[in-house]
Design a protein around this motif. Sequence first.
Motif, PDB file in Angstrom:
ATOM      1  N   ARG A 101       3.386  -0.222   1.763  1.00 34.37           N
ATOM      2  CA  ARG A 101       1.992  -0.628   1.534  1.00 34.37           C
ATOM      3  C   ARG A 101       1.019   0.100   2.466  1.00 34.37           C
ATOM      4  NH1 ARG A 101       3.714  -6.935   1.122  1.00 34.37           N
ATOM      5  NH2 ARG A 101       4.589  -6.498   3.157  1.00 34.37           N
TER       6      ARG A 101
ATOM      7  N   ASP B 100       7.222  -2.197  -3.226  1.00 32.29           N
ATOM      8  CA  ASP B 100       5.836  -2.624  -3.020  1.00 32.29           C
ATOM      9  C   ASP B 100       5.018  -1.425  -2.560  1.00 32.29           C
ATOM     10  OD1 ASP B 100       3.430  -3.822  -2.474  1.00 32.29           O
ATOM     11  OD2 ASP B 100       4.296  -5.524  -1.405  1.00 32.29           O
TER      12      ASP B 100
ATOM     13  N   THR C 278       1.539  -1.467  -2.801  1.00 35.67           N
ATOM     14  CA  THR C 278       0.165  -1.968  -2.725  1.00 35.67           C
ATOM     15  C   THR C 278      -0.711  -1.105  -1.813  1.00 35.67           C
ATOM     16  OG1 THR C 278       0.922  -4.227  -3.009  1.00 35.67           O
ATOM     17  CG2 THR C 278      -1.232  -3.964  -1.975  1.00 35.67           C
TER      18      THR C 278
ATOM     19  N   ASP D 240      11.067  -6.583  -8.924  1.00 40.12           N
ATOM     20  CA  ASP D 240       9.756  -6.877  -8.363  1.00 40.12           C
ATOM     21  C   ASP D 240       9.045  -5.551  -8.090  1.00 40.12           C
ATOM     22  OD1 ASP D 240       7.620  -7.813  -6.881  1.00 40.12           O
ATOM     23  OD2 ASP D 240       8.823  -9.044  -5.546  1.00 40.12           O
TER      24      ASP D 240
ATOM     25  N   ASN E 246       5.262  -3.922  -7.282  1.00 44.37           N
ATOM     26  CA  ASN E 246       3.882  -4.210  -6.918  1.00 44.37           C
ATOM     27  C   ASN E 246       3.110  -2.894  -6.772  1.00 44.37           C
ATOM     28  OD1 ASN E 246       1.494  -5.190  -5.873  1.00 44.37           O
ATOM     29  ND2 ASN E 246       2.511  -6.747  -4.607  1.00 44.37           N
TER      30      ASN E 246
ATOM     31  N   SER F 139      -0.343  -2.943  -6.970  1.00 42.85           N
ATOM     32  CA  SER F 139      -1.733  -3.390  -6.882  1.00 42.85           C
ATOM     33  C   SER F 139      -2.567  -2.515  -5.939  1.00 42.85           C
ATOM     34  CB  SER F 139      -1.796  -4.854  -6.441  1.00 42.85           C
ATOM     35  OG  SER F 139      -1.219  -5.019  -5.187  1.00 42.85           O
TER      36      SER F 139
ATOM     37  N   ASN G 190       3.005  -6.517 -10.722  1.00 37.93           N
ATOM     38  CA  ASN G 190       1.634  -6.652 -10.244  1.00 37.93           C
ATOM     39  C   ASN G 190       0.940  -5.289 -10.277  1.00 37.93           C
ATOM     40  OD1 ASN G 190      -0.744  -7.095  -8.838  1.00 37.93           O
ATOM     41  ND2 ASN G 190       0.210  -8.252  -7.182  1.00 37.93           N
TER      42      ASN G 190
ATOM     43  N   LEU H   2       0.609  -9.542 -13.735  1.00 35.32           N
ATOM     44  CA  LEU H   2      -0.695  -9.556 -13.062  1.00 35.32           C
ATOM     45  C   LEU H   2      -1.422  -8.239 -13.315  1.00 35.32           C
ATOM     46  CD1 LEU H   2       0.422 -11.167  -9.660  1.00 35.32           C
ATOM     47  CD2 LEU H   2      -0.112 -12.278 -11.819  1.00 35.32           C
TER      48      LEU H   2
HETATM   49  C1  NAG Z   1       1.642  -7.536  -3.921  1.00 36.49           C
HETATM   50  O1  NAG Z   1       1.180  -7.117  -2.678  1.00 36.49           O
HETATM   51  C2  NAG Z   1       0.087  -7.857  -2.160  1.00 36.49           C
HETATM   52  C3  NAG Z   1      -0.385  -7.185  -0.892  1.00 36.49           C
HETATM   53  O2  NAG Z   1       0.675  -6.866  -0.073  1.00 36.49           O
HETATM   54  C4  NAG Z   1       0.533  -9.271  -1.913  1.00 36.49           C
HETATM   55  O3  NAG Z   1      -0.571 -10.036  -1.462  1.00 36.49           O
HETATM   56  C5  NAG Z   1       1.055  -9.844  -3.180  1.00 36.49           C
HETATM   57  O4  NAG Z   1       1.602 -11.126  -2.942  1.00 36.49           O
HETATM   58  C6  NAG Z   1       2.119  -8.962  -3.793  1.00 36.49           C
HETATM   59  N1  NAG Z   1       2.408  -9.494  -5.092  1.00 36.49           N
HETATM   60  C7  NAG Z   1       3.643  -9.750  -5.512  1.00 36.49           C
HETATM   61  C8  NAG Z   1       3.758 -10.290  -6.903  1.00 36.49           C
HETATM   62  O5  NAG Z   1       4.617  -9.564  -4.826  1.00 36.49           O
END
Ligand code: NAG
Length: 211
Positions: free
Chosen positions: A41, A63, A65, A85, A87, A89, A107, A133
């Motif tokens: 991230r 992840d 993000t 999983d 992510n 985002s 996400n 999401l």
């Molecule tokens: C995706 O990453 C964001 C920021 O790190 C976090 O807030 C969120 O919970 C994560 N979403 C999932 C579905 O893991």
Amino acid sequence: ADLPTCLLCVCLTGSVYCEEVLPPMFTVPTLPKETAYLYARFNLIEKISTSDFGDIVTLKRIDLTGNKISEIEDGAFSKLTLLEDLNLSENRLVRLPMLPAKLIYFNANNNRLKTSGVKANAFKKMSHLRNLLLADNLLEAVPFIPDSVRILHLQNNNITEVNKDTFCKSNNTYYLRPSLSEVRLDGNPAVLSTYADSFTCMKVLPVGKYR
Ligand SMILES: *[C@@H]1O[C@H](CO)[C@@H](O)[C@H](O)[C@H]1NC(C)=O
Ligand SMILES: *[C@@H]1O[C@H](CO)[C@@H](O)[C@H](O)[C@H]1NC(C)=O
Ligand SMILES: *[C@@H]1O[C@H](CO)[C@@H](O)[C@H](O)[C@H]1NC(C)=O
């Protein structure tokens, strides 16, 4: 020369943590064999290539993000049959690549996704998908939502209408969607009271504009 991943990042039994790495990280680092969890991230990654996760078929969670990702090659995640999983985002995606069928959490909030970049059947085969999401994008239509989905976020898009087949089935009045417990359609142009008969199979009404 590139520093070895586990000097730049923190590696702990199957997990790799590369958050806000310095010097800045512009690509996915080379992952140790058998990585299951990757947290990358808040870096400056711009592109995901098919070779980035190539043979790391052990990955269960990725992840990414808060990077600058605007392009993901179509095959980038397609071999990751254990991935549950994902992510993506807070990036700059306009379109989604092919996604692995076993995803449970997906996400892609806060991107620039357009309907032309999210195929109507992009999620259709994901029979385990629970959280979908897609808030804060530029979508103009609701994609096909699998029966397994519990939480659907589509707030702050550009969705102008829904119809009887968006969530329910126009040719089957007995069809129900017991899993779906949270639907966000607020922040879209669609006035949901116009489509009251489009939600009859659901146990909760979408959150959104009703007048
Ligand atoms: C995706 O990453 C964001 C920021 O790190 C976090 O807030 C969120 O919970 C994560 N979403 C999932 C579905 O893991
Ligand atoms: C929203 O959709 C309309 C067409 O329905 C289009 O004219 C408009 O440019 C879109 N807005 C954005 C911000 O993409
Ligand atoms: C309803 O329509 C869908 C797709 O149009 C079709 O696959 C399905 O078999 C139909 N179901 C019934 C009960 O007619």
